[in-house]
Design a protein around this motif. Structure first.
Motif, PDB file in Angstrom:
ATOM      1  N   MET A  60       0.848  -1.175   0.000  1.00  0.00           N
ATOM      2  CA  MET A  60       0.000   0.000   0.000  1.00  0.00           C
ATOM      3  C   MET A  60       0.893   1.237   0.000  1.00  0.00           C
ATOM      4  O   MET A  60       1.867   1.312   0.741  1.00  0.00           O
ATOM      5  N   LEU A  61       0.552   2.205  -0.828  1.00  0.00           N
ATOM      6  CA  LEU A  61       1.345   3.417  -0.916  1.00  0.00           C
ATOM      7  C   LEU A  61       0.963   4.388   0.190  1.00  0.00           C
ATOM      8  O   LEU A  61      -0.215   4.605   0.464  1.00  0.00           O
ATOM      9  N   ARG A  62       1.934   4.968   0.805  1.00  0.00           N
ATOM     10  CA  ARG A  62       1.695   5.962   1.846  1.00  0.00           C
ATOM     11  C   ARG A  62       1.823   7.338   1.224  1.00  0.00           C
ATOM     12  O   ARG A  62       2.694   7.584   0.392  1.00  0.00           O
ATOM     13  N   ARG A  63       0.958   8.218   1.627  1.00  0.00           N
ATOM     14  CA  ARG A  63       1.062   9.591   1.151  1.00  0.00           C
ATOM     15  C   ARG A  63       0.917  10.543   2.320  1.00  0.00           C
ATOM     16  O   ARG A  63       0.414  10.180   3.381  1.00  0.00           O
ATOM     17  N   LYS A  64       1.327  11.746   2.112  1.00  0.00           N
ATOM     18  CA  LYS A  64       1.241  12.741   3.166  1.00  0.00           C
ATOM     19  C   LYS A  64      -0.217  13.109   3.391  1.00  0.00           C
ATOM     20  O   LYS A  64      -1.023  13.093   2.459  1.00  0.00           O
ATOM     21  N   PRO A  65      -0.582  13.452   4.636  1.00  0.00           N
ATOM     22  CA  PRO A  65      -1.971  13.843   4.905  1.00  0.00           C
ATOM     23  C   PRO A  65      -2.372  15.091   4.093  1.00  0.00           C
ATOM     24  O   PRO A  65      -1.568  15.996   3.892  1.00  0.00           O
ATOM     25  N   THR A  66      -3.597  15.081   3.652  1.00  0.00           N
ATOM     26  CA  THR A  66      -4.101  16.214   2.874  1.00  0.00           C
ATOM     27  C   THR A  66      -4.441  17.359   3.816  1.00  0.00           C
ATOM     28  O   THR A  66      -5.079  17.160   4.853  1.00  0.00           O
ATOM     29  N   ARG A  67      -4.051  18.534   3.442  1.00  0.00           N
ATOM     30  CA  ARG A  67      -4.329  19.699   4.281  1.00  0.00           C
ATOM     31  C   ARG A  67      -5.666  20.294   3.860  1.00  0.00           C
ATOM     32  O   ARG A  67      -5.906  20.570   2.685  1.00  0.00           O
ATOM     33  N   LEU A  68      -6.541  20.487   4.827  1.00  0.00           N
ATOM     34  CA  LEU A  68      -7.837  21.102   4.578  1.00  0.00           C
ATOM     35  C   LEU A  68      -7.770  22.564   4.958  1.00  0.00           C
ATOM     36  O   LEU A  68      -7.315  22.915   6.050  1.00  0.00           O
ATOM     37  N   GLU A  69      -8.260  23.404   4.058  1.00  0.00           N
ATOM     38  CA  GLU A  69      -8.254  24.835   4.328  1.00  0.00           C
ATOM     39  C   GLU A  69      -9.688  25.322   4.475  1.00  0.00           C
ATOM     40  O   GLU A  69     -10.548  24.975   3.675  1.00  0.00           O
ATOM     41  N   LEU A  70      -9.916  26.121   5.483  1.00  0.00           N
ATOM     42  CA  LEU A  70     -11.225  26.704   5.719  1.00  0.00           C
ATOM     43  C   LEU A  70     -11.268  28.054   5.009  1.00  0.00           C
ATOM     44  O   LEU A  70     -10.504  28.963   5.329  1.00  0.00           O
ATOM     45  N   LYS A  71     -12.188  28.177   4.053  1.00  0.00           N
ATOM     46  CA  LYS A  71     -12.277  29.407   3.266  1.00  0.00           C
ATOM     47  C   LYS A  71     -13.413  30.275   3.780  1.00  0.00           C
ATOM     48  O   LYS A  71     -14.314  29.805   4.484  1.00  0.00           O
ATOM     49  N   LEU A  72     -13.384  31.530   3.417  1.00  0.00           N
ATOM     50  CA  LEU A  72     -14.406  32.480   3.836  1.00  0.00           C
ATOM     51  C   LEU A  72     -15.784  32.063   3.312  1.00  0.00           C
ATOM     52  O   LEU A  72     -16.796  32.189   4.014  1.00  0.00           O
ATOM     53  N   ASP A  73     -15.838  31.548   2.093  1.00  0.00           N
ATOM     54  CA  ASP A  73     -17.113  31.088   1.522  1.00  0.00           C
ATOM     55  C   ASP A  73     -17.718  29.956   2.350  1.00  0.00           C
ATOM     56  O   ASP A  73     -18.933  29.894   2.541  1.00  0.00           O
ATOM     57  N   ASP A  74     -16.865  29.061   2.820  1.00  0.00           N
ATOM     58  CA  ASP A  74     -17.344  27.949   3.638  1.00  0.00           C
ATOM     59  C   ASP A  74     -17.949  28.448   4.946  1.00  0.00           C
ATOM     60  O   ASP A  74     -18.993  27.960   5.392  1.00  0.00           O
ATOM     61  N   ILE A  75     -17.297  29.420   5.549  1.00  0.00           N
ATOM     62  CA  ILE A  75     -17.795  29.975   6.810  1.00  0.00           C
ATOM     63  C   ILE A  75     -19.135  30.668   6.589  1.00  0.00           C
ATOM     64  O   ILE A  75     -20.074  30.486   7.366  1.00  0.00           O
ATOM     65  N   GLU A  76     -19.254  31.433   5.519  1.00  0.00           N
ATOM     66  CA  GLU A  76     -20.508  32.134   5.222  1.00  0.00           C
ATOM     67  C   GLU A  76     -21.633  31.146   4.960  1.00  0.00           C
ATOM     68  O   GLU A  76     -22.771  31.333   5.417  1.00  0.00           O
ATOM     69  N   GLU A  77     -21.348  30.084   4.225  1.00  0.00           N
ATOM     70  CA  GLU A  77     -22.357  29.067   3.948  1.00  0.00           C
ATOM     71  C   GLU A  77     -22.814  28.394   5.239  1.00  0.00           C
ATOM     72  O   GLU A  77     -24.004  28.185   5.464  1.00  0.00           O
ATOM     73  N   PHE A  78     -21.874  28.076   6.106  1.00  0.00           N
ATOM     74  CA  PHE A  78     -22.203  27.453   7.385  1.00  0.00           C
ATOM     75  C   PHE A  78     -23.088  28.368   8.218  1.00  0.00           C
ATOM     76  O   PHE A  78     -24.095  27.928   8.791  1.00  0.00           O
ATOM     77  N   GLU A  79     -22.743  29.652   8.288  1.00  0.00           N
ATOM     78  CA  GLU A  79     -23.526  30.605   9.072  1.00  0.00           C
ATOM     79  C   GLU A  79     -24.940  30.751   8.513  1.00  0.00           C
ATOM     80  O   GLU A  79     -25.913  30.806   9.272  1.00  0.00           O
ATOM     81  N   SER A  80     -25.089  30.801   7.193  1.00  0.00           N
ATOM     82  CA  SER A  80     -26.421  30.950   6.600  1.00  0.00           C
ATOM     83  C   SER A  80     -27.285  29.712   6.871  1.00  0.00           C
ATOM     84  O   SER A  80     -28.469  29.827   7.199  1.00  0.00           O
ATOM     85  N   ILE A  81     -26.711  28.537   6.763  1.00  0.00           N
ATOM     86  CA  ILE A  81     -27.461  27.303   7.024  1.00  0.00           C
ATOM     87  C   ILE A  81     -27.860  27.232   8.489  1.00  0.00           C
ATOM     88  O   ILE A  81     -28.983  26.857   8.831  1.00  0.00           O
ATOM     89  N   ARG A  82     -26.935  27.631   9.376  1.00  0.00           N
ATOM     90  CA  ARG A  82     -27.243  27.606  10.810  1.00  0.00           C
ATOM     91  C   ARG A  82     -28.376  28.575  11.142  1.00  0.00           C
ATOM     92  O   ARG A  82     -29.285  28.243  11.898  1.00  0.00           O
ATOM     93  N   LYS A  83     -28.369  29.765  10.537  1.00  0.00           N
ATOM     94  CA  LYS A  83     -29.441  30.734  10.774  1.00  0.00           C
ATOM     95  C   LYS A  83     -30.774  30.211  10.254  1.00  0.00           C
ATOM     96  O   LYS A  83     -31.810  30.388  10.891  1.00  0.00           O
ATOM     97  N   ASP A  84     -30.755  29.570   9.093  1.00  0.00           N
ATOM     98  CA  ASP A  84     -31.988  28.980   8.550  1.00  0.00           C
ATOM     99  C   ASP A  84     -32.553  27.927   9.506  1.00  0.00           C
ATOM    100  O   ASP A  84     -33.759  27.888   9.756  1.00  0.00           O
ATOM    101  N   LEU A  85     -31.688  27.075  10.018  1.00  0.00           N
ATOM    102  CA  LEU A  85     -32.144  26.041  10.956  1.00  0.00           C
ATOM    103  C   LEU A  85     -32.704  26.655  12.231  1.00  0.00           C
ATOM    104  O   LEU A  85     -33.709  26.182  12.766  1.00  0.00           O
ATOM    105  N   GLU A  86     -32.078  27.713  12.710  1.00  0.00           N
ATOM    106  CA  GLU A  86     -32.574  28.371  13.914  1.00  0.00           C
ATOM    107  C   GLU A  86     -33.938  29.007  13.683  1.00  0.00           C
ATOM    108  O   GLU A  86     -34.825  28.923  14.531  1.00  0.00           O
ATOM    109  N   THR A  87     -34.131  29.647  12.532  1.00  0.00           N
ATOM    110  CA  THR A  87     -35.429  30.271  12.253  1.00  0.00           C
ATOM    111  C   THR A  87     -36.509  29.211  12.094  1.00  0.00           C
ATOM    112  O   THR A  87     -37.634  29.405  12.562  1.00  0.00           O
ATOM    113  N   ARG A  88     -36.190  28.097  11.456  1.00  0.00           N
ATOM    114  CA  ARG A  88     -37.167  27.007  11.333  1.00  0.00           C
ATOM    115  C   ARG A  88     -37.542  26.462  12.701  1.00  0.00           C
ATOM    116  O   ARG A  88     -38.713  26.162  12.964  1.00  0.00           O
ATOM    117  N   LYS A  89     -36.541  26.324  13.571  1.00  0.00           N
ATOM    118  CA  LYS A  89     -36.806  25.815  14.906  1.00  0.00           C
ATOM    119  C   LYS A  89     -37.691  26.781  15.680  1.00  0.00           C
ATOM    120  O   LYS A  89     -38.639  26.363  16.355  1.00  0.00           O
TER     121      LYS A  89
END
Length: 85
Positions: free
Chosen positions: A1-30
């Motif tokens: 089995m080939l070993r490779r270096k771990p992939t680095r995940l980057e948190l982007k501004l778009d991801d944060i905005e999407e998360f916040e909008s989905i969280r607000k939608d869930l809160e309003t529905r609740k």
């Protein structure tokens, strides 16, 4: 089995905005669901209203989904058109 270096995940501004909008939608529905539950229980249509009368239960369900049944005419001309017997 080939070993490779771990992939680095980057948190982007778009991801944060999407998360916040989905969280607000869930809160309003609740909140809306809680408001509906509070209004329904204050009207006396809670769990007690469901078990009392089948007609009122059906009416409550129709009101909740926005269904307004139209009465059907009972004469034969409406059922068969303009046929004569």
């Amino acid at each position: 089995m080939l070993r490779r270096k771990p992939t680095r995940l980057e948190l982007k501004l778009d991801d944060i905005e999407e998360f916040e909008s989905i969280r607000k939608d869930l809160e309003t529905r609740k909140k809306q669901k809680e408001d509906v539950d509070i209004v329904g229980s204050s009207d006396g249509e809670g769990a007690i209203g469901l078990s009392s009368d089948p007609k009122s239960r059906e009416q409550m369900i129709n009101d909740r989904i926005g269904y307004k049944p139209q009465p059907k005419p009972n004469n034969r001309s409406s059922q068969f058109g303009n046929f004569e017997f």
